[in-house]
Design a protein around this motif. Structure first.
Motif, short mmCIF file in Angstrom:
data_model
loop_
_atom_site.label_atom_id
_atom_site.label_comp_id
_atom_site.label_asym_id
_atom_site.label_seq_id
_atom_site.Cartn_x
_atom_site.Cartn_y
_atom_site.Cartn_z
N MET A 1 0.70 -1.01 0.14
CA MET A 1 -0.13 -0.08 0.05
C MET A 1 0.84 1.18 0.00
N LEU A 2 0.59 2.29 -0.68
CA LEU A 2 1.18 3.27 -0.80
C LEU A 2 1.10 4.10 0.50
N PRO A 3 2.34 4.84 0.99
CA PRO A 3 2.39 5.42 2.25
C PRO A 3 1.75 6.85 2.35
N TYR A 4 0.88 7.11 1.42
CA TYR A 4 0.19 8.29 1.39
C TYR A 4 -0.93 8.48 2.47
N PRO A 5 -1.24 9.60 3.05
CA PRO A 5 -2.40 9.56 3.87
C PRO A 5 -3.54 9.19 3.05
N PRO A 6 -4.60 8.91 4.05
CA PRO A 6 -5.91 8.10 3.32
C PRO A 6 -6.69 9.14 2.21
N SER A 7 -6.79 10.47 2.40
CA SER A 7 -7.35 11.41 1.53
C SER A 7 -6.68 11.22 0.28
N ILE A 8 -5.20 11.41 0.13
CA ILE A 8 -4.59 11.54 -0.98
C ILE A 8 -4.71 9.97 -1.78
N ARG A 9 -4.63 8.92 -0.94
CA ARG A 9 -4.57 7.57 -1.38
C ARG A 9 -5.94 7.47 -2.20
N ASN A 10 -6.85 8.05 -1.45
CA ASN A 10 -8.32 7.85 -2.10
C ASN A 10 -8.50 8.46 -3.31
N ALA A 11 -8.02 9.64 -3.60
CA ALA A 11 -8.04 10.42 -4.57
C ALA A 11 -7.29 9.72 -5.70
N ILE A 12 -6.04 9.15 -5.34
CA ILE A 12 -5.16 8.44 -6.25
C ILE A 12 -5.91 7.10 -6.81
N SER A 13 -6.53 6.54 -5.89
CA SER A 13 -7.20 5.40 -6.21
C SER A 13 -8.37 5.53 -7.37
N HIS A 14 -9.01 6.62 -7.33
CA HIS A 14 -10.12 6.76 -8.10
C HIS A 14 -9.53 7.38 -9.39
N LYS B 53 -9.48 19.20 0.74
CA LYS B 53 -9.97 19.63 2.14
C LYS B 53 -9.35 19.05 3.11
N ASN B 54 -8.91 17.72 3.23
CA ASN B 54 -8.58 17.04 4.24
C ASN B 54 -6.87 17.09 4.18
N THR B 55 -6.15 17.37 3.13
CA THR B 55 -4.72 17.30 3.44
C THR B 55 -4.12 18.59 3.91
N ARG B 56 -3.32 18.60 4.93
CA ARG B 56 -2.53 19.62 5.58
C ARG B 56 -1.02 19.06 5.75
N MET B 57 -0.45 19.87 6.14
CA MET B 57 0.94 19.55 6.46
C MET B 57 1.29 18.93 7.97
N VAL B 60 5.07 18.49 12.69
CA VAL B 60 6.37 18.12 12.94
C VAL B 60 7.42 18.33 11.73
N CYS B 61 7.12 17.50 10.78
CA CYS B 61 7.80 17.52 9.58
C CYS B 61 7.57 18.03 8.16
N PHE B 62 6.33 18.44 8.21
CA PHE B 62 5.83 19.20 7.26
C PHE B 62 5.56 18.41 5.94
N THR B 63 5.25 17.20 5.93
CA THR B 63 5.11 16.54 4.79
C THR B 63 3.61 16.38 4.81
N LEU B 64 2.77 16.10 3.62
CA LEU B 64 1.42 15.94 3.57
C LEU B 64 0.87 14.91 4.60
N SER B 65 -0.18 15.45 5.30
CA SER B 65 -0.79 14.41 5.93
C SER B 65 -2.44 14.90 6.23
N VAL B 85 16.45 14.88 5.51
CA VAL B 85 15.95 16.25 4.75
C VAL B 85 15.68 15.99 3.25
N VAL B 86 14.48 16.27 3.03
CA VAL B 86 14.15 16.13 1.56
C VAL B 86 13.57 17.60 0.98
N GLU B 87 13.46 17.49 -0.34
CA GLU B 87 12.75 18.77 -0.86
C GLU B 87 11.21 19.05 -0.75
N GLY B 88 10.57 17.92 -0.84
CA GLY B 88 9.25 17.80 -0.89
C GLY B 88 8.47 16.42 -0.61
N PRO B 89 7.15 16.51 -0.19
CA PRO B 89 6.46 15.27 -0.02
C PRO B 89 6.56 14.26 -1.02
#
Lengths: 199, 199
Positions: A1-14, B53-57, B60-65, B85-89
């Motif tokens: 499974m992808l390490p994305y958070p659920p909302s992103i994973r759901n959009a990617i899936s659709h 709507k649901n995706t924020r940073m 702690v690490c500023f990745t998407l969540s 340390v990476v450039e982006g999510p």
């Protein structure tokens, strides 16, 4: 499974269920959407829902339309005595883009294909005959594909339309624009040779 | 203008604004959506709106969540003393897919690029220093790209992190997996030669 958070994973899936959109493209699209304004995403989502909600079939020619009668059938400048028979709405759009046809259409929504169990009653042939019976149509251009099913459908329609006082024609076969003789298949070349015309 | 009815034209227009989706692909997608169940289109539209709507940073690490603290930062099994340390999510996801890194991340949201007017205050370097000051981090892996801006950012971070009792490392440079020596560029080959290791 992808390490994305659920909302992103759901959009990617659709997104990845769409034709031609693989996992990587879906990820790229989702990342893009995270960076565009909220309004743009809402408009995109809304346009997809409206697409389904508002699109119906023209009650005359059965192409896709927002209105009970499509813009082509409702246009008094179109020649209603010249009727072009096509497989689907996509073919209507393709011919409209040429701006070379000023008649009207009849969309079969399929072609005869015994292998797939699609017979004359499964496509809109009865509706075509009903239109012809009204006596307005003078010429019917059969514009089904030049593949086996399209040719068979055209041949069948010739028989069906024989009792009526209409001219039945077929779109030309030959070399496509920009075609190279050396790379053309034998059937295309044979057609192009047989249908040669004087200059 | 396309001869499609307005709802279809509108959907095509919005779809074709997505990266990598041209006019023809947008038309194909719209036609596809007209043939899938209403429910599927609504779910797709909803997933795109929810994505925004649901995706924020992660705070702690500023990745998407989806949550205030991301799944990685909140995982007690991750090694909080090892910070990448990476450039982006997108880079976080790429590294997570390898399953080869068990530490945590810090997302800069950019790299230094004087040409584009992006300086140290425009990316999350201050937040990185704040994290290091807490004394938990022991090693910092600089995983910015091996392109000019990524290398410059890594070099800058080495200087910034010098005052702190942390080991600063850089991801390895060399031949990519499946690489062919004969087609490798000189810089890659030079790096691969210089960083050679005993077997």
């Amino acid at each position: 499974m992808l390490p994305y958070p659920p909302s992103i994973r759901n959009a990617i899936s659709h997104l990845s269920r769409l034709p031609g959109i693989g996992q990587k493209t879906a990820e790229r699209l989702a990342m893009h959407l995270l960076h565009v304004p909220d309004r743009a995403v809402h408009e995109l989502a809304r346009s997809l829902v409206d697409l389904k909600k508002n699109t119906r079939m023209c009650s005359v020619c059965f192409t896709l339309s927002d209105t009970p009668v499509c813009a082509i059938c409702g246009d008094p400048d179109r020649n209603a005595s010249l009727l072009c028979v096509v497989e689907g709405p996509t073919e209507v759009m393709a011919i409209e883009k040429t701006a070379a046809f000023k008649g009207v259409y009849h969309v079969l929504h399929g072609v005869l294909s015994p292998m797939d169990g699609i017979g004359p009653d499964d496509i809109r042939i009865r509706e075509l005959v009903d239109r012809v019976k009204k006596g307005i149509v003078k010429e019917i251009v059969l514009a089904t594909d030049t593949r086996v099913e399209g040719e068979a459908t055209a041949a069948y329609l010739v028989e069906v339309l024989k009792p009526f006082p209409v001219t039945v024609t077929r779109i030309a076969s030959g070399m496509p624009a920009g075609g190279e003789v050396r790379y053309s298949d034998p059937v295309t070349l044979k057609n192009a040779m047989e249908k040669r015309y004087a200059l």
